[in-house]
Design a protein around this motif. Structure first.
Motif, PDB file in Angstrom:
ATOM      1  N   GLY A  10      -4.101   1.957  -3.601  1.00 14.70           N
ATOM      2  CA  GLY A  10      -3.344   1.393  -4.832  1.00 14.70           C
ATOM      3  C   GLY A  10      -2.183   0.555  -4.619  1.00 14.70           C
ATOM      4  N   THR A  11      -2.189   0.139  -3.275  1.00 12.43           N
ATOM      5  CA  THR A  11      -0.751  -0.666  -3.073  1.00 12.43           C
ATOM      6  C   THR A  11      -0.988  -2.186  -3.450  1.00 12.43           C
ATOM      7  OG1 THR A  11       0.781  -1.414  -1.408  1.00 12.43           O
ATOM      8  CG2 THR A  11      -1.321  -1.273  -0.692  1.00 12.43           C
ATOM      9  N   VAL A  12       0.237  -2.667  -3.833  1.00 17.83           N
ATOM     10  CA  VAL A  12       0.445  -4.284  -4.276  1.00 17.83           C
ATOM     11  C   VAL A  12       0.605  -4.863  -2.809  1.00 17.83           C
ATOM     12  CG1 VAL A  12       0.424  -3.979  -6.559  1.00 17.83           C
ATOM     13  CG2 VAL A  12       2.379  -3.839  -5.320  1.00 17.83           C
ATOM     14  N   LYS A  17       0.755  -6.471   5.744  1.00 21.36           N
ATOM     15  CA  LYS A  17       2.176  -5.744   5.954  1.00 21.36           C
ATOM     16  C   LYS A  17       2.060  -4.493   5.289  1.00 21.36           C
ATOM     17  CE  LYS A  17       4.257 -10.284   5.627  1.00 21.36           C
ATOM     18  NZ  LYS A  17       4.944 -11.379   4.714  1.00 21.36           N
ATOM     19  N   SER A  18       0.863  -4.013   5.093  1.00 20.25           N
ATOM     20  CA  SER A  18       0.854  -2.681   4.003  1.00 20.25           C
ATOM     21  C   SER A  18       1.102  -1.453   5.055  1.00 20.25           C
ATOM     22  CB  SER A  18      -0.245  -2.510   3.367  1.00 20.25           C
ATOM     23  OG  SER A  18      -0.372  -1.208   2.646  1.00 20.25           O
ATOM     24  N   TYR A  19       2.133  -0.733   4.894  1.00 20.61           N
ATOM     25  CA  TYR A  19       2.087   0.676   5.458  1.00 20.61           C
ATOM     26  C   TYR A  19       0.941   1.769   5.069  1.00 20.61           C
ATOM     27  CZ  TYR A  19       6.473  -1.162   7.325  1.00 20.61           C
ATOM     28  OH  TYR A  19       7.635  -1.904   8.079  1.00 20.61           O
ATOM     29  N   SER A  20       0.944   1.712   3.670  1.00 22.13           N
ATOM     30  CA  SER A  20      -0.018   2.766   3.084  1.00 22.13           C
ATOM     31  C   SER A  20      -1.540   2.199   3.466  1.00 22.13           C
ATOM     32  CB  SER A  20       0.096   2.574   1.766  1.00 22.13           C
ATOM     33  OG  SER A  20      -0.184   1.520   1.140  1.00 22.13           O
ATOM     34  N   ILE A  21      -1.688   1.088   3.631  1.00 18.98           N
ATOM     35  CA  ILE A  21      -3.264   0.709   4.178  1.00 18.98           C
ATOM     36  C   ILE A  21      -3.381   0.950   5.599  1.00 18.98           C
ATOM     37  CG2 ILE A  21      -4.520  -1.192   4.722  1.00 18.98           C
ATOM     38  CD1 ILE A  21      -3.611  -2.370   1.888  1.00 18.98           C
ATOM     39  N   PRO A  87       1.891   3.615  -2.632  1.00 24.75           N
ATOM     40  CA  PRO A  87       3.228   3.413  -2.218  1.00 24.75           C
ATOM     41  C   PRO A  87       4.092   4.170  -3.386  1.00 24.75           C
ATOM     42  CG  PRO A  87       2.293   1.450  -3.081  1.00 24.75           C
ATOM     43  CD  PRO A  87       1.195   2.222  -3.145  1.00 24.75           C
ATOM     44  N   MET A  88       5.331   4.226  -3.559  1.00 28.23           N
ATOM     45  CA  MET A  88       6.208   4.564  -4.413  1.00 28.23           C
ATOM     46  C   MET A  88       6.669   3.254  -5.146  1.00 28.23           C
ATOM     47  SD  MET A  88       9.930   6.422  -4.559  1.00 28.23           S
ATOM     48  CE  MET A  88       9.255   8.080  -4.686  1.00 28.23           C
ATOM     49  N   ASN A  89       6.473   3.046  -6.338  1.00 25.11           N
ATOM     50  CA  ASN A  89       6.991   1.673  -6.991  1.00 25.11           C
ATOM     51  C   ASN A  89       7.786   2.320  -8.320  1.00 25.11           C
ATOM     52  OD1 ASN A  89       3.983  -0.666  -7.009  1.00 25.11           O
ATOM     53  ND2 ASN A  89       5.630   0.096  -5.508  1.00 25.11           N
ATOM     54  N   ASN A  90       9.003   2.052  -8.285  1.00 25.03           N
ATOM     55  CA  ASN A  90      10.045   2.450  -9.344  1.00 25.03           C
ATOM     56  C   ASN A  90       9.770   4.191  -9.310  1.00 25.03           C
ATOM     57  OD1 ASN A  90      11.466   0.041  -9.360  1.00 25.03           O
ATOM     58  ND2 ASN A  90       9.609  -0.735 -10.568  1.00 25.03           N
ATOM     59  N   PHE A  91       9.985   4.635  -8.180  1.00 31.54           N
ATOM     60  CA  PHE A  91      10.013   6.222  -8.302  1.00 31.54           C
ATOM     61  C   PHE A  91       8.533   6.907  -8.707  1.00 31.54           C
ATOM     62  CE2 PHE A  91      14.012   4.297  -9.276  1.00 31.54           C
ATOM     63  CZ  PHE A  91      14.731   4.361  -8.134  1.00 31.54           C
ATOM     64  N   ASN A  92       7.450   6.281  -8.697  1.00 36.14           N
ATOM     65  CA  ASN A  92       6.378   6.957  -9.068  1.00 36.14           C
ATOM     66  C   ASN A  92       5.160   6.149  -8.529  1.00 36.14           C
ATOM     67  OD1 ASN A  92       4.529   8.445 -10.463  1.00 36.14           O
ATOM     68  ND2 ASN A  92       5.815   8.587 -12.292  1.00 36.14           N
ATOM     69  N   THR A 134       0.900   9.004   0.886  1.00 36.48           N
ATOM     70  CA  THR A 134       2.049   8.000   0.164  1.00 36.48           C
ATOM     71  C   THR A 134       2.892   7.422   0.964  1.00 36.48           C
ATOM     72  OG1 THR A 134       3.008  10.184  -0.245  1.00 36.48           O
ATOM     73  CG2 THR A 134       1.736   9.193  -2.016  1.00 36.48           C
ATOM     74  N   THR A 135       3.593   6.330   0.599  1.00 35.06           N
ATOM     75  CA  THR A 135       4.564   5.823   1.436  1.00 35.06           C
ATOM     76  C   THR A 135       5.847   5.465   0.442  1.00 35.06           C
ATOM     77  OG1 THR A 135       3.731   3.626   0.695  1.00 35.06           O
ATOM     78  CG2 THR A 135       3.276   4.418   2.895  1.00 35.06           C
ATOM     79  N   GLN A 136       6.831   5.298   0.994  1.00 34.72           N
ATOM     80  CA  GLN A 136       8.020   4.876  -0.023  1.00 34.72           C
ATOM     81  C   GLN A 136       9.069   4.199   0.936  1.00 34.72           C
ATOM     82  OE1 GLN A 136       9.145   9.063  -1.295  1.00 34.72           O
ATOM     83  NE2 GLN A 136      11.128   8.656  -0.495  1.00 34.72           N
ATOM     84  N   GLY A 137       9.980   3.241   0.390  1.00 35.40           N
ATOM     85  CA  GLY A 137      10.755   2.569   1.116  1.00 35.40           C
ATOM     86  C   GLY A 137      12.132   3.301   1.264  1.00 35.40           C
ATOM     87  N   ALA A 138      12.372   4.430   0.819  1.00 31.44           N
ATOM     88  CA  ALA A 138      13.548   5.035   0.957  1.00 31.44           C
ATOM     89  C   ALA A 138      13.182   6.188   1.978  1.00 31.44           C
ATOM     90  CB  ALA A 138      14.035   5.659  -0.323  1.00 31.44           C
ATOM     91  N   PRO A 139      14.157   6.470   2.648  1.00 29.32           N
ATOM     92  CA  PRO A 139      14.077   8.013   3.566  1.00 29.32           C
ATOM     93  C   PRO A 139      13.689   8.924   2.371  1.00 29.32           C
ATOM     94  CG  PRO A 139      15.697   6.725   4.451  1.00 29.32           C
ATOM     95  CD  PRO A 139      15.470   5.950   3.263  1.00 29.32           C
TER      96      PRO A 139
END
Ligand SMILES: Cc1cc2nc3c(=O)[nH]c(=O)nc-3n(C[C@H](O)[C@H](O)[C@H](O)COP(=O)(O)O)c2cc1C
Length: 200
Positions: A10-12, A17-21, A87-92, A134-139
């Motif tokens: 479900g990443t965009v 360039k996708s870490y989750s993929i 990935p996390m998109n706006n905290f979800n 899951t992935t997220q930009g922030a630590p």
């Protein structure tokens, strides 16, 4: 036993360039080494019309139709395992994943008795084993109010699934990970992936 494994993405992000993929690919590669016979089925939500549809007052009466909801619930009933990456998109989770869940979380199809009493619901997908990636930009820990990993774990447990230890790859937007390409970055957690795969 030969398992059917549904891999939901479900990443965009662009694929390369996708870490989750990349996390999903490395996880599946390790999984295949231990489970050579299993059938892997891929579901990229970017390509599914259903995942573009958000529940509104206008479409509520037709939202849970055969093509958009029942088909995907049946798919979950026909497989033994699910690997879901977001990935996390706006905290979800991403909106694609949210739209997918909004379609498949359907009373009397994937769960029942939701409102009978607290914890009184019955998950109807209790044959499923689920792996969350899951992935997220922030630590980890920068925004404790945003926990898409826990949200996915709780949601799949709600429908009765057994959820394996999730893998969260955090900090993709921050040095040093942001300076690595996805392959290099995900390779740094190869041992974790192998350990978690062994339990899945
Ligand atoms: C629209 C959008 C919203 C995002 N929101 C968050 C966020 O709330 N918190 C966060 O840590 N990272 C956020 N990110 C960063 C992504 O979670 C991160 O870049 C992730 O690695 C992208 O997906 P990928 O792993 O498939 O490459 C956001 C990215 C996008 C595109």
């Amino acid at each position: 036993m030969k398992n059917k494994v549904l891999v939901i993405n479900g990443t965009v992000s662009p694929i390369e360039k996708s870490y989750s993929i990349e996390l999903t690919n490395q996880f599946v590669d390790e999984y295949k080494k231990l489970n050579k016979e299993d059938e892997i089925i891929y579901l990229d939500l970017n390509k599914e019309e259903m995942a573009q549809k958000t529940l509104t007052r206008e479409n509520m009466s037709n939202y849970f139709n055969e093509n958009d909801a029942i088909k995907y619930i049946n798919q979950l009933k026909e497989v033994n395992k699910v690997i879901i990456s977001s990935p996390m998109n706006n905290f979800n989770v991403s909106a694609l994943i949210k739209n997918y869940l909004d379609h498949v979380l359907l009373a009397d199809h994937s769960f029942s008795y939701k409102y009978a009493k607290k914890d009184g619901s019955v998950g109807l997908l209790d044959h499923l084993k689920v792996q969350i990636l899951t992935t997220q930009g922030a630590p980890l820990g920068w925004y404790p109010f945003g926990d898409h990993t826990a949200f996915l774990k709780g949601t799949f447990e709600f429908v009765g699934a057994k959820v394996n230890e999730p893998i969260l790859f955090a900090g993709t937007k921050v040095d040093p990970i942001s300076k690595m390409n996805p392959k290099e970055a995900i390779s740094t957690i190869n041992d974790t992936i192998k350990n978690v795969v062994a339990k899945f």
